[in-house]
Design an enzyme around this catalytic site. Structure first.
Site, PDB file in Angstrom:
ATOM      1  N   LYS A  13       0.736  -1.338  -0.196  1.00  0.00           N
ATOM      2  CA  LYS A  13       0.029   0.063   0.106  1.00  0.00           C
ATOM      3  C   LYS A  13       0.972   1.290   0.088  1.00  0.00           C
ATOM      4  O   LYS A  13       0.773   2.156  -0.845  1.00  0.00           O
ATOM      5  CB  LYS A  13      -0.856   0.099   1.143  1.00  0.00           C
ATOM      6  CG  LYS A  13      -1.962  -0.886   1.474  1.00  0.00           C
ATOM      7  CD  LYS A  13      -2.856  -0.770   2.507  1.00  0.00           C
ATOM      8  CE  LYS A  13      -2.439  -0.687   3.675  1.00  0.00           C
ATOM      9  NZ  LYS A  13      -1.941  -1.870   4.309  1.00  0.00           N
ATOM     10  N   ARG A  88      -9.553   1.135   9.445  1.00  0.00           N
ATOM     11  CA  ARG A  88      -9.019   0.100   9.881  1.00  0.00           C
ATOM     12  C   ARG A  88     -10.041  -0.792  10.840  1.00  0.00           C
ATOM     13  O   ARG A  88     -10.013  -2.031  11.176  1.00  0.00           O
ATOM     14  CB  ARG A  88      -7.830   0.059  10.743  1.00  0.00           C
ATOM     15  CG  ARG A  88      -6.587  -0.263   9.825  1.00  0.00           C
ATOM     16  CD  ARG A  88      -5.263  -0.033  10.838  1.00  0.00           C
ATOM     17  NE  ARG A  88      -4.274  -0.794  10.584  1.00  0.00           N
ATOM     18  CZ  ARG A  88      -3.146  -0.200   9.746  1.00  0.00           C
ATOM     19  NH1 ARG A  88      -3.072   1.016   9.356  1.00  0.00           N
ATOM     20  NH2 ARG A  88      -1.851  -1.004   9.681  1.00  0.00           N
ATOM     21  N   ARG A 127      12.257  -6.525   4.755  1.00  0.00           N
ATOM     22  CA  ARG A 127      11.991  -5.053   4.524  1.00  0.00           C
ATOM     23  C   ARG A 127      12.854  -4.371   5.506  1.00  0.00           C
ATOM     24  O   ARG A 127      12.840  -4.314   6.681  1.00  0.00           O
ATOM     25  CB  ARG A 127      10.718  -4.625   4.159  1.00  0.00           C
ATOM     26  CG  ARG A 127       9.877  -4.265   5.420  1.00  0.00           C
ATOM     27  CD  ARG A 127       8.514  -3.510   4.939  1.00  0.00           C
ATOM     28  NE  ARG A 127       7.785  -3.132   5.971  1.00  0.00           N
ATOM     29  CZ  ARG A 127       6.535  -2.683   5.698  1.00  0.00           C
ATOM     30  NH1 ARG A 127       5.762  -2.662   4.648  1.00  0.00           N
ATOM     31  NH2 ARG A 127       5.692  -2.149   6.781  1.00  0.00           N
ATOM     32  N   ARG A 160      11.377  -1.693  10.872  1.00  0.00           N
ATOM     33  CA  ARG A 160      10.557  -0.977  11.762  1.00  0.00           C
ATOM     34  C   ARG A 160      10.548  -2.167  12.857  1.00  0.00           C
ATOM     35  O   ARG A 160      10.587  -3.290  12.806  1.00  0.00           O
ATOM     36  CB  ARG A 160       9.291  -0.925  10.986  1.00  0.00           C
ATOM     37  CG  ARG A 160       9.185   0.366  10.222  1.00  0.00           C
ATOM     38  CD  ARG A 160       7.911   0.521   9.197  1.00  0.00           C
ATOM     39  NE  ARG A 160       6.704  -0.116  10.111  1.00  0.00           N
ATOM     40  CZ  ARG A 160       5.703   0.165   9.081  1.00  0.00           C
ATOM     41  NH1 ARG A 160       5.429   0.684   7.824  1.00  0.00           N
ATOM     42  NH2 ARG A 160       4.456  -0.426   9.951  1.00  0.00           N
ATOM     43  N   ARG A 171      -0.227  -8.472  13.544  1.00  0.00           N
ATOM     44  CA  ARG A 171      -1.001  -7.263  12.588  1.00  0.00           C
ATOM     45  C   ARG A 171      -1.696  -8.139  11.628  1.00  0.00           C
ATOM     46  O   ARG A 171      -2.860  -7.722  11.203  1.00  0.00           O
ATOM     47  CB  ARG A 171       0.128  -6.729  11.919  1.00  0.00           C
ATOM     48  CG  ARG A 171       0.878  -5.668  12.941  1.00  0.00           C
ATOM     49  CD  ARG A 171       2.233  -5.077  12.528  1.00  0.00           C
ATOM     50  NE  ARG A 171       2.047  -4.295  11.431  1.00  0.00           N
ATOM     51  CZ  ARG A 171       3.099  -4.038  10.339  1.00  0.00           C
ATOM     52  NH1 ARG A 171       4.121  -4.587  10.511  1.00  0.00           N
ATOM     53  NH2 ARG A 171       2.949  -3.291   9.682  1.00  0.00           N
TER      54      ARG A 171
HETATM   55  P1  AMP Z   1       0.974   1.260   9.086  1.00  0.00           P
HETATM   56  O1  AMP Z   1       1.968   1.693   8.767  1.00  0.00           O
HETATM   57  O2  AMP Z   1      -0.311   1.493   8.196  1.00  0.00           O
HETATM   58  O3  AMP Z   1       1.167  -0.392   8.859  1.00  0.00           O
HETATM   59  O4  AMP Z   1       0.306   1.275  10.670  1.00  0.00           O
HETATM   60  C1  AMP Z   1       1.522   1.060  11.587  1.00  0.00           C
HETATM   61  C2  AMP Z   1       0.918   0.928  12.882  1.00  0.00           C
HETATM   62  O5  AMP Z   1       0.142   2.161  13.302  1.00  0.00           O
HETATM   63  C3  AMP Z   1      -0.255  -0.019  12.852  1.00  0.00           C
HETATM   64  O6  AMP Z   1       0.160  -1.316  13.167  1.00  0.00           O
HETATM   65  C4  AMP Z   1      -1.281   0.498  13.904  1.00  0.00           C
HETATM   66  O7  AMP Z   1      -0.628   0.344  15.420  1.00  0.00           O
HETATM   67  C5  AMP Z   1      -0.820   1.947  14.062  1.00  0.00           C
HETATM   68  N1  AMP Z   1      -2.140   2.356  12.883  1.00  0.00           N
HETATM   69  C6  AMP Z   1      -1.972   3.229  11.804  1.00  0.00           C
HETATM   70  N2  AMP Z   1      -3.278   3.409  10.986  1.00  0.00           N
HETATM   71  C7  AMP Z   1      -4.270   3.112  12.093  1.00  0.00           C
HETATM   72  C8  AMP Z   1      -5.699   2.950  12.292  1.00  0.00           C
HETATM   73  N3  AMP Z   1      -6.350   3.622  11.149  1.00  0.00           N
HETATM   74  N4  AMP Z   1      -6.296   2.541  13.221  1.00  0.00           N
HETATM   75  C9  AMP Z   1      -5.533   2.139  14.333  1.00  0.00           C
HETATM   76  N5  AMP Z   1      -4.287   2.021  14.349  1.00  0.00           N
HETATM   77  C10 AMP Z   1      -3.445   2.268  13.319  1.00  0.00           C
END
Ligand code: AMP
Length: 221
Positions: A13, A88, A127, A160, A171
């Site tokens: 994404k 989400r 990654r 990360r 996740r």
């Molecule tokens: P991402 O970079 O989109 O994988 O997001 C990394 C982390 O940020 C996720 O695993 C969540 O802990 C938090 N996060 C990001 N977006 C959301 C969301 N819309 N709702 C809740 N937690 C979020």
């Protein structure tokens, strides 16, 4: 155009959003990146989110909705955006729909990218990210490099905290148990475009742009 980008962590994404953002001239809004920046800046939000993110859990809906409302009020989002990582949960999706109605936002499309879990696990554990420009790289592609090939920052690669195997599994579980329901919610309400993400970055991007161009008269801002 307003794109809600949907898919499992690691499906590509972020990578696709960056390319689409530059080709369509609309901002890339990554809620994960907004949170990571808050953690780096040690803001109140960052302090709240840090542990939750490190465990791969979800930050509370009320916090996330606040972030989105604030982001949408910025002038850069006026003519479109690519929302990566939000909504989400079903509550986030319902609140987002209310906001979309309230702000009378048009041309909203849900873009779902898919890939097999085995491929996703491989990609995520493999990654690395650049601290400076946030680009994501496959470990083998940057082996031996001292600086980032995108922004030239030196010694900027890191893994990360939420890209370790246990956290990744958590996740993915959260995606299956909570986030997938958002897609079902949208299937009844909006057009959902599904793209196979198990291909090269270039091919997936071409597929997305071709599909959007076929369905919408005007995809460029
Ligand atoms: P991402 O970079 O989109 O994988 O997001 C990394 C982390 O940020 C996720 O695993 C969540 O802990 C938090 N996060 C990001 N977006 C959301 C969301 N819309 N709702 C809740 N937690 C979020």
């Amino acid at each position: 155009m307003r794109i809600l980008l949907f898919g499992m962590p690691g499906v590509g994404k972020g990578t696709q959003a960056k390319i689409l953002s530059s080709k369509l001239n609309i901002p890339h809004i990554s809620t994960g990146e907004i949170l990571r920046q808050a953690v780096r800046d040690e803001t109140e939000l960052g302090k709240k989110a840090k542990e939750i993110m490190n465990e791969g859990e979800l930050v509370p809906d009320s916090v996330m909705i606040g972030i989105i409302k604030e982001t949408f009020s910025q002038p850069r989002c006026k003519d479109g955006f690519i929302l990566d990582g939000f909504p989400r949960t079903k509550i986030q999706a319902e609140e987002l729909d209310e906001l979309i109605d309230e702000l009378k936002l048009s041309n909203v499309v849900v873009l779902s990218i898919t890939a097999p879990v085995s491929e996703i696990l491989k990609r995520l554990t493999d990654r690395l990210a650049c601290k400076n420009c946030k680009s994501i790289f496959t470990r083998s592609k940057i082996e031996g490099l001292k600086s980032c090939p995108k922004c030239n920052a030196e010694n900027s690669f890191y893994q990360r905290k939420d890209d370790t195997e246990d956290v990744i599994k958590n996740r993915i579980e959260i995606f299956n148990n909570v986030t997938k329901a958002v897609l079902e919610y949208y299937r009844d309400k909006r057009e959902v475009i599904t793209i196979d993400g198990n291909d090269t970055v270039e091919n997936v991007n071409k597929e997305i742009l071709d599909t959007l161009s076929l369905k919408y008269d005007k995809i460029k801002n």
